[in-house]
Design a protein around this motif. Structure first.
Motif, PDB file in Angstrom:
ATOM      1  N   ALA A  20    -105.646-100.053 -47.860  1.00 38.92           N
ATOM      2  CA  ALA A  20    -105.968-101.175 -47.713  1.00 38.92           C
ATOM      3  C   ALA A  20    -105.168-102.066 -46.530  1.00 38.92           C
ATOM      4  O   ALA A  20    -105.749-102.619 -45.731  1.00 38.92           O
ATOM      5  CB  ALA A  20    -105.540-102.349 -48.899  1.00 38.92           C
ATOM      6  N   SER A  43    -104.184-103.122 -57.059  1.00 41.53           N
ATOM      7  CA  SER A  43    -104.541-104.268 -56.424  1.00 41.53           C
ATOM      8  C   SER A  43    -104.039-104.554 -55.197  1.00 41.53           C
ATOM      9  O   SER A  43    -102.787-104.365 -54.918  1.00 41.53           O
ATOM     10  CB  SER A  43    -104.286-105.629 -57.408  1.00 41.53           C
ATOM     11  N   LEU A  71    -109.337 -97.963 -51.263  1.00 40.03           N
ATOM     12  CA  LEU A  71    -108.603 -98.650 -51.574  1.00 40.03           C
ATOM     13  C   LEU A  71    -106.901 -98.637 -51.275  1.00 40.03           C
ATOM     14  O   LEU A  71    -106.326 -99.644 -50.864  1.00 40.03           O
ATOM     15  CB  LEU A  71    -108.698 -99.354 -53.078  1.00 40.03           C
ATOM     16  N   LEU A  93    -110.040-107.660 -54.646  1.00 33.98           N
ATOM     17  CA  LEU A  93    -109.735-106.572 -53.907  1.00 33.98           C
ATOM     18  C   LEU A  93    -108.848-105.567 -54.944  1.00 33.98           C
ATOM     19  O   LEU A  93    -107.604-105.434 -54.726  1.00 33.98           O
ATOM     20  CB  LEU A  93    -109.056-106.749 -52.823  1.00 33.98           C
ATOM     21  N   CYS A  94    -109.511-105.025 -55.923  1.00 34.09           N
ATOM     22  CA  CYS A  94    -108.695-104.318 -56.966  1.00 34.09           C
ATOM     23  C   CYS A  94    -109.679-103.233 -57.679  1.00 34.09           C
ATOM     24  O   CYS A  94    -110.818-103.241 -57.298  1.00 34.09           O
ATOM     25  CB  CYS A  94    -107.918-105.331 -57.924  1.00 34.09           C
ATOM     26  N   ARG A  95    -109.012-102.557 -58.700  1.00 37.65           N
ATOM     27  CA  ARG A  95    -109.997-101.862 -59.297  1.00 37.65           C
ATOM     28  C   ARG A  95    -110.568-102.412 -60.459  1.00 37.65           C
ATOM     29  O   ARG A  95    -111.878-102.071 -60.566  1.00 37.65           O
ATOM     30  CB  ARG A  95    -109.177-100.533 -60.198  1.00 37.65           C
ATOM     31  N   LYS A 133    -113.186 -99.281 -50.534  1.00 32.85           N
ATOM     32  CA  LYS A 133    -113.968 -98.441 -51.297  1.00 32.85           C
ATOM     33  C   LYS A 133    -113.008 -98.555 -52.546  1.00 32.85           C
ATOM     34  O   LYS A 133    -112.134 -97.745 -52.380  1.00 32.85           O
ATOM     35  CB  LYS A 133    -114.495 -97.144 -50.943  1.00 32.85           C
ATOM     36  N   CYS A 134    -113.351 -99.285 -53.559  1.00 34.77           N
ATOM     37  CA  CYS A 134    -112.363 -99.537 -54.859  1.00 34.77           C
ATOM     38  C   CYS A 134    -112.497 -98.378 -55.726  1.00 34.77           C
ATOM     39  O   CYS A 134    -111.729 -98.288 -56.852  1.00 34.77           O
ATOM     40  CB  CYS A 134    -112.471-100.780 -55.447  1.00 34.77           C
ATOM     41  N   ASP A 135    -113.691 -97.706 -55.991  1.00 25.92           N
ATOM     42  CA  ASP A 135    -113.955 -96.650 -57.118  1.00 25.92           C
ATOM     43  C   ASP A 135    -113.513 -95.408 -56.471  1.00 25.92           C
ATOM     44  O   ASP A 135    -114.056 -94.728 -55.647  1.00 25.92           O
ATOM     45  CB  ASP A 135    -115.315 -96.770 -57.314  1.00 25.92           C
ATOM     46  N   GLN A 192    -117.295 -93.009 -53.434  1.00 25.35           N
ATOM     47  CA  GLN A 192    -116.906 -93.790 -52.182  1.00 25.35           C
ATOM     48  C   GLN A 192    -118.057 -94.025 -51.329  1.00 25.35           C
ATOM     49  O   GLN A 192    -118.088 -94.157 -50.112  1.00 25.35           O
ATOM     50  CB  GLN A 192    -115.726 -93.043 -51.421  1.00 25.35           C
TER      51      GLN A 192
END
Ligand SMILES: NC(=O)c1ccc[n+]([C@@H]2O[C@H](COP(=O)([O-])OP(=O)(O)OC[C@H]3O[C@@H](n4cnc5c(N)ncnc54)[C@H](O)[C@@H]3O)[C@@H](O)[C@H]2O)c1
Ligand SMILES: NC(=O)c1ccc[n+]([C@@H]2O[C@H](COP(=O)([O-])OP(=O)(O)OC[C@H]3O[C@@H](n4cnc5c(N)ncnc54)[C@H](O)[C@@H]3O)[C@@H](O)[C@H]2O)c1
Ligand SMILES: NC(=O)c1ccc[n+]([C@@H]2O[C@H](COP(=O)([O-])OP(=O)(O)OC[C@H]3O[C@@H](n4cnc5c(N)ncnc54)[C@H](O)[C@@H]3O)[C@@H](O)[C@H]2O)c1
Ligand SMILES: NC(=O)c1ccc[n+]([C@@H]2O[C@H](COP(=O)([O-])OP(=O)(O)OC[C@H]3O[C@@H](n4cnc5c(N)ncnc54)[C@H](O)[C@@H]3O)[C@@H](O)[C@H]2O)c1
Ligand SMILES: [Zn+2]
Ligand SMILES: [Zn+2]
Ligand SMILES: [Zn+2]
Ligand SMILES: [Zn+2]
Lengths: 354, 354, 354, 354
Positions: free
Chosen positions: A328, A7, A325, A125-127, A346-348, A352
Motif C-alpha cells: 500500500a 488494514s 494490499l 482499504l483492508c481485507r 488488490k485486497c484479496d 488479484q
C-alpha cells in the motif's frame, strides 16, 4: 476466512501504517465484505500528506480508502437482498439520520452522513470491512470488481454532469484532466454531449483524455489569461460551450469556466480550491450562467452499474497501476507522484484479477 | 393628438434635457402609445450620472425610461390584438432575432435584444412612443396605469424568485431593501414564502419593507462580518433560509448570501456589483448552494397582470413621489437622493391620476 | 435555375399529381431553396389516402412533404446568417405569432403555426421552395442532405425522449418499431439509455430495430394482454422500465405502456390513435406514472446537427428506398405498402446522392 | 397515563368497534404519543363500508385513522429531536426500506411503506399510539392540534399543486369541492394561483369553496358534457386554465379536466376512480397536456407547518364537526352522510380544544 484483517491505517499526518485489525461483525442491516479492489483517491493522499482536508482533521487512527468493491461473506439478520458470495460495489456515504436532505433525495448533503475515510469514519482499504447493506450494490457477472470500485469516482462525474444538465447535443468544457476530469468526460459523452474540450497543464494527461474520447484537448500555459482561454474554447467549438465542469479547483480555471460558458449555461464546480475565490461573478450573473457545486453524489450506483453492464461507459482504461494490499505504501507514493491515472489496491490475496 | 412629443433626453453624462421630438409612426407590427406613467429606475439615474453602465455607453442622445404604461392611439397594419383606446403595460425588451435564446424561451439573453433606454435604444419617457405590439399587454380595468408601469420592476422580482425556486413554505433572505429588494419581497410572499428576512443599512428602507410584509427586517452595520450576519439570519428563522436573493451588488452582501443559505439552496444574484468579486465559493460548492444570476426577465407580464388584477400583490405603496413630465429633472434629482422608493413621471397632461 | 418547379400536389383524397408550379420569390426574412432530399412521412400518405387527419382537411391543392433538406439559391434582403450555396435542413414548423407559447420556448404548441404539408400550408416536395430563414439550419460538410432531411423524424424522437426525461442509465420501452419508434430508439440510446426493449407485431421491423441497437426486440401477438406484455418487459429488463415511449397509437399498446412503467416513471404518447381511449388511469395515478404527449418538436435542429456531425447518432440506415422526384407516385405507393423504413425523394435532377 | 388505550377498530366490513387495547411501548427510534385530534378521512369510511380499497383488504382487526396530532409522552432510546411534552403532527406514511424510491426522495412510492390505517397497518384513532420519531414533526405554539391533524389532507393538496407546477399567476381548475378539492384550492392559492374555478354537483360544497377563496364556483349539472364544461371554464377565466386538479375520480370529470386545460398545461389526478377510464387521450397528447397522478405525498410536513405558523394558509374552517373519541361511531356516520367537511375526533379526555 482469515483471522486477521490487514488494514491501511493513517495515524496522523505522514504516518501511514499497515496493521492487523479485528474482523468486524456485521449488525442486523449490515454485510461483512471481503474486499477485492480499492482505488486510491486524491483525498486519501491528501489526508496522508496533510492530516486534514478543511475542517476534517485526522485526530485518531483511521483506515483509508473509499473506492471499493468486494464479496459478501456474511449478512446481518435483517438483510434480504444480498447473500454470501455476492459481488458488490460499495457506496461509501451512508446517511445516519432521516433528515430533510435524506427525505428529499439529496442524502449527500446530510451533515451527519457516515463517509468512508473521512475523519473519524474508517474506510475500506483492508481485507474485511462491514457496511450498510442498503449501500452495497450487487454487480452483474459482466462487470469486474475494478469497474465496481471505479463507480465511486465515476459517480462524481455522473453527479456533476447531471447537475450540469448535460443533454443530447451539449457542448462541454472540462477543466482539468486528472482522474475526476476524466470521469466527467466519460459521463458527459455517455449522456449525449456532442463535443468535449478538456484542458490541462500536462500534455500526458491530455493524451489520456484524447484516448478516452475528448474531442479537443487544450493545453493550458501558465501565461494564458482566463479570457484568452475562453476565446480559444469558443474557437474550437465554433460557439461557447453549454456547460463547463471545473475539475481543478484553481482560481484562474474557475474564471475561465465562467467566461467560457454560453449565456444561460451552467458552470459546475467539482474541483475544490481555496476558501475564498475571486471570480467574474457579474459576468456570470448578467448572462445567467449558473454556478453549481458538486459534493460527492447521490443515487448514482444503480445507473452506473447499468451503464457498465451495457458497455456504454468504459472505465477500465483509467486503471494504470495495481499493487497488492501489502504494498500500500508504494501504491500511495505512486499516486502522490501523479503517475498514471488510477492506482488500484488488490485486497484479496487469492484473486488479484481486475 | 399633439403635434409635439416632449421627451426626456440624455445627451451625455450629466446632460439631461427636456426636448420636443417628432411623434413616431408605428410600423406594421407596432403600436403608437400615449404614455401615461413612467417610473424612474436606478439605471436611468446611473446613465445620467455616469454616461454609461459597464459596456453600455451613451454615445448619442437617448430618451430615458423603461418602466412604463400608456394608451394605444394608433395600431400598425398587422396588429390584431390591440386597438386604439386600450390601456397597456410596456415590456421594454423586444428580441430582434429569432436566435436560440428566443426560440427556447429565454429571450432576455438574446445579445441583440432591443431594450428601452439601454444605449443606443430610446426609452419611453415622453408623450408619444411606438413599441412592438407583441410586447404591449392590455391592462384590465381594475389595474391602474401606475401598477402597469410597476410591472417592470416587479418582473425583476418575479424572475428572481422563479429562478430561485421560491416555493410554498420557503424561507427567504433578501439582501437590500431598495426598490428591487422590495419587489423581490413581494414576489416571494406571493409565491408562498413563509418567512422573509430582509437586510439594509437604512432603517427607513427596512420600515418600508416591514410595511410591505417582511417578517424580519435586519439592519446591517458596516462592522458586521458576513459570517456573523449569516448566523443572525439563521437565528431569526430558526434555520438557514432555503433561498437568498441578493439585491445590493455589494461584495460583503454576496458573501453573506452564500454563508447564510441552506445546503441544497439557491443564491440569486440580482444586484450588480464590480467586475470581479471575492466570494466563499468553496463553501457554496461543498454545500451545493447554487448561484444563479438574473438578467432582467422574460415571460412575466401576463402573470404579473393576473396577480395585480386578482389583488394578490399590492405594488401601489411603492410609489412615493409623482411629478409631471415637465418636471423630469426634479424627479430625477429626487431619485438620485434616494428619497422614497419609486418616483413616477406623469406623461399625460390631461390625466395625472395613478 | 430552372423556369419550372415540379411539385407533388395533393388535390383531394386519392388525387396525387405531379405539377409544374411557379418558382416562389423569397420575402425579406426568407430563403429560396433548391430541394435535395425529402422523406415521405406516414402523415403524407395519410392525407393522400384519407384527405384529412383529424380536423385538418385538404380543401384546396396542397404540396406534400416536410422532411427536407436543400441548398440555398437566393436570400431575402434581411437574411444575414445564410448565403447562396449553403446546404440546409428545413424545420417545417414556423410560428406565425409571438404568442405565449413562442415566447416561452414551446412554439410547437402555437395554434397558428405554419407547418409544411398540414392543410392549408404547402410542403416542400418540389424543386424550389421558400422558407423562413430562421428555420433553415446550415449543415456542416460531414452531414449529408439525407441526414439533414432525417432530422425531421429524428426530432420527434429527440423531443419524445426529452419529454420522457430519458437519462443516463434509463431503461426504456419503445412500443412500435415503425420509423418513429426507431428514431425514439436512436435518441434514447444517444441520451444514455442503458437498455431498450422495443415491441412490434412485425418481426421484420424488429430485426431492423435490433440492427439499430435495440437490446430486446419483443414480438407482440394479438392475443397477448396488456398486463402479460408488461410482465414480459419486466422479465427482459429485470425490472420495470423507467420510461415508455408509445409509438403505435393503438389502445392496447397504450395500456401496455402504463402497466409496464415503473412507479415514478413516464409514459410518452407519440403515437396518435382514436379520439377516445380506454386506459388504466388509476394504475398510472397511484403509482405516479406521468403521461405526457408529444406534438412534433421544438428546439431540436441545432442539437440534432451536432449529434450527426459528431457521429453520435447514425440515421443513415433508416433510408431503405430512393426515388427521383418524377417517380413520386411510386414512392408514395412504396410507403403505403409499409415496405422498408424511410423512402427518400430526390428532388435535384443533377444530384441524386445521399 | 392511563392503563388502557381506547381505540377505534374495524374488524371487517361494517363492523366498527370501540375497544381497549394495550398501550404500546416505543422502540428505540419511536415515540409514544397521547393522541389529541384525529380527522376522519373518506378512506376510513370506505374501509368501514366496503372492507377494502382496491387491493387493500381488511383481513384482521385494524385501528382506523391517519389524520392525526398528539403529544409526546415517551421517547425511544435513540430519539434526540423530540422530548415528552412536545406537541407533534404525525406523517402517517413511514418507509420501511431504503429502496430507490426513498433514496431519491419519493418515499411515498415505496411499495413496502407503512401507512396508518391501510391494511394491515394500524392507524391512530386511539388514546395512545407509537410512531417513528422521524415522521413526527414538532408543532410551534401558534399551531393548534387540529391544524396539526389537518396537515395530512393539506399535504395531498400541496403535493398535488406541486406536481401540477402551480406557480405565480397560474389559473387553476379544481374538479370537486370535497375535503380534498378544498385543500387543493387552499394550496393553489398559497402557491400564487391568481384565479381558481372549482366545480361540484353540490351548491353547499361550492359555498364553502367560495368562503375559502375560490374565485369561480361552478355548479355541474349531470347533463353537462365534458366539452361544454370545458368551455364554461374558459369563459369564466377568459382563457383555459394552466392547471387542472381532478378531485372526484369520476370519469366525466377527468374528461372535462383534459378538455379544459391549456396546451402545455397539466392535469393532476387526485381523485381515485374505476380501474379503467375512457378519456380523450389524443386531445391531451397533441396539445402536450401532461397527466400526472398523485399518490398521497412526501416532504410536505415541514413546509405545511411553516405555512400554518406564518398564517399563510387557514385550514381551521375545514373542521365542521367534533366528537369525543367515545362517540366515534356517530362521527363516522356523520362523515358517511357527507355532512360538513371535516369531522374531528377528540382523543384526549382532558383537552377537547381545537
Ligand atoms: N466535489 C467533489 O465531490 C469532489 C470529489 C472528488 C474530487 N474532487 C476535487 O476534484 C479536483 C480534481 O481531482 P483529481 O483527483 O482529478 O485531481 P488531480 O490533481 O489529479 O487533477 C487536477 C488536474 O488539473 C490540472 N490543472 C491544474 N491547474 C490547471 C489549470 N489552470 N488549467 C487546467 N488544468 C489544470 C492538473 O494538471 C491536474 O491534471 C480536486 O480539487 C479534488 O479535490 C471533488
Ligand atoms: N439583474 C437585473 O436585471 C437588475 C435589474 C434591476 C436592478 N438591478 C440591480 O439591483 C440592485 C438593487 O437595485 P435598487 O434599485 O433596489 O438599488 P438601491 O441602490 O436603491 O438599493 C440597494 C439597497 O441596498 C442597501 N445596501 C447597501 N449595502 C448593503 C449591505 N452591505 N447590506 C444590506 N443592504 C445594503 C442600500 O442601503 C440600498 O437600500 C442594483 O445593483 C441594480 O443594479 C439588477
Ligand atoms: N406526436 C407526433 O408529433 C408524431 C409525429 C410523427 C408520427 N406520429 C405518430 O406516431 C405513430 C408511429 O408513426 P410511424 O410512422 O412509425 O407509423 P407506422 O405505422 O409505420 O409504425 C407503427 C408500428 O407499430 C406497430 N404496431 C401496431 N400495433 C402494435 C401493437 N399492438 N404493439 C406493438 N406494435 C404495434 C406496427 O406494426 C408498425 O410497425 C403514428 O401513430 C403517427 O401518427 C406522431
Ligand atoms: N391521490 C391521493 O393520494 C388521494 C388522497 C385522498 C383522497 N383521494 C381521492 O380524492 C377524491 C376526493 O376525496 P374527498 O375526500 O374530497 O371526496 P368527496 O367524495 O368528499 O368529494 C368529492 C366531491 O366531488 C363531487 N363530484 C362528484 N361528481 C362530480 C362531477 N362530475 N363534477 C364535479 N364534482 C363532482 C362530489 O359532489 C363531492 O363533493 C376521492 O376520489 C379520494 O379517493 C386521493
Ligand atoms: Zn474519492
Ligand atoms: Zn429598471
Ligand atoms: Zn413527419
Ligand atoms: Zn386521508
Amino acid at each position: 476466512m482469515d483471522k486477521t484483517n490487514l488494514s491501511v491505517v493513517l495515524h496522523s499526518k505522514g504516518d501511514l501504517r499497515l496493521e492487523h485489525r479485528p474482523i468486524p461483525e456485521p449488525g442486523p442491516n449490515e454485510v461483512l465484505l471481503q474486499m477485492h479492489s480499492v482505488g486510491i483517491c486524491g483525498s486519501d493522499v491528501h489526508y496522508w500528506q496533510n492530516g486534514r482536508i478543511g475542517d476534517f482533521v485526522v485526530k485518531k487512527p483511521m483506515v483509508l480508502g473509499h473506492e471499493a468493491s468486494g464479496r459478501v461473506v456474511k449478512v446481518g439478520s435483517d438483510v434480504t437482498h444480498l447473500k454470501p458470495g455476492d459481488r458488490v460495489a460499495v457506496e461509501p456515504g451512508v446517511p445516519r439520520e432521516m433528515d430533510e436532505f435524506f427525505k428529499s433525495g439529496r442524502y449527500n448533503l446530510s451533515p451527519t452522513i457516515f463517509f468512508c475515510a473521512t475523519p473519524p469514519d474508517d474506510g475500506n482499504l483492508c481485507r474485511y470491512y462491514k457496511h450498510s447493506a442498503n449501500f452495497c450494490y450487487k454487480l452483474p457477472d459482466n462487470v469486474t470488481f475494478e469497474e465496481g470500485a471505479l463507480i465511486e469516482p465515476l459517480s462524481v462525474g455522473i453527479h456533476a454532469c447531471r447537475r450540469a444538465g448535460v443533454a443530447l447535443g451539449s457542448t462541454v468544457l472540462v477543466c482539468g484532466a486528472g482522474p475526476i476530469g476524466l470521469v466527467c468526460l466519460l459521463a458527459a459523452k455517455a449522456m449525449g454531449a456532442s463535443q468535449v474540450v478538456i484542458t490541462d497543464l500536462s500534455s500526458e494527461r491530455l493524451s489520456m483524455a484524447k484516448e478516452l474520447g475528448a474531442d479537443f484537448p487544450l493545453e493550458v500555459k501558465r501565461e494564458d489569461t482566463a479570457e484568452q482561454l475562453a476565446k480559444k474554447v469558443e474557437g474550437l467549438l465554433g460557439d461557447q460551450p453549454h456547460v463547463t465542469i471545473e475539475c481543478t479547483g484553481v482560481q484562474s480555471s474557475v474564471q475561465t469556466a465562467i467566461y467560457a460558458t454560453r449565456p444561460g449555461g451552467v458552470v459546475v464546480l467539482v474541483g475544490m480550491g481555496a476558501e475564498m475565490t475571486t471570480v467574474p461573478l457579474l459576468n456570470a450573473a448578467v448572462r445567467e450562467v449558473d454556478i453549481r457545486g458538486v459534493f460527492r453524489y447521490c443515487n448514482t450506483w444503480p445507473m452506473a452499474i447499468s451503464m457498465l453492464a451495457s458497455k456504454k461507459v468504459n472505465v477500465a482504461p483509467l486503471v494504470t497501476h495495481r499493487f497488492p494490499l501489502e504494498q500500500a505504501v508504494q501504491a500511495f507514493e505512486t499516486t502522490r507522484q501523479g503517475l498514471g491515472v488510477k492506482v488500484m489496491l488488490k485486497c484479496d490475496e487469492n484473486d488479484q484479477n481486475p
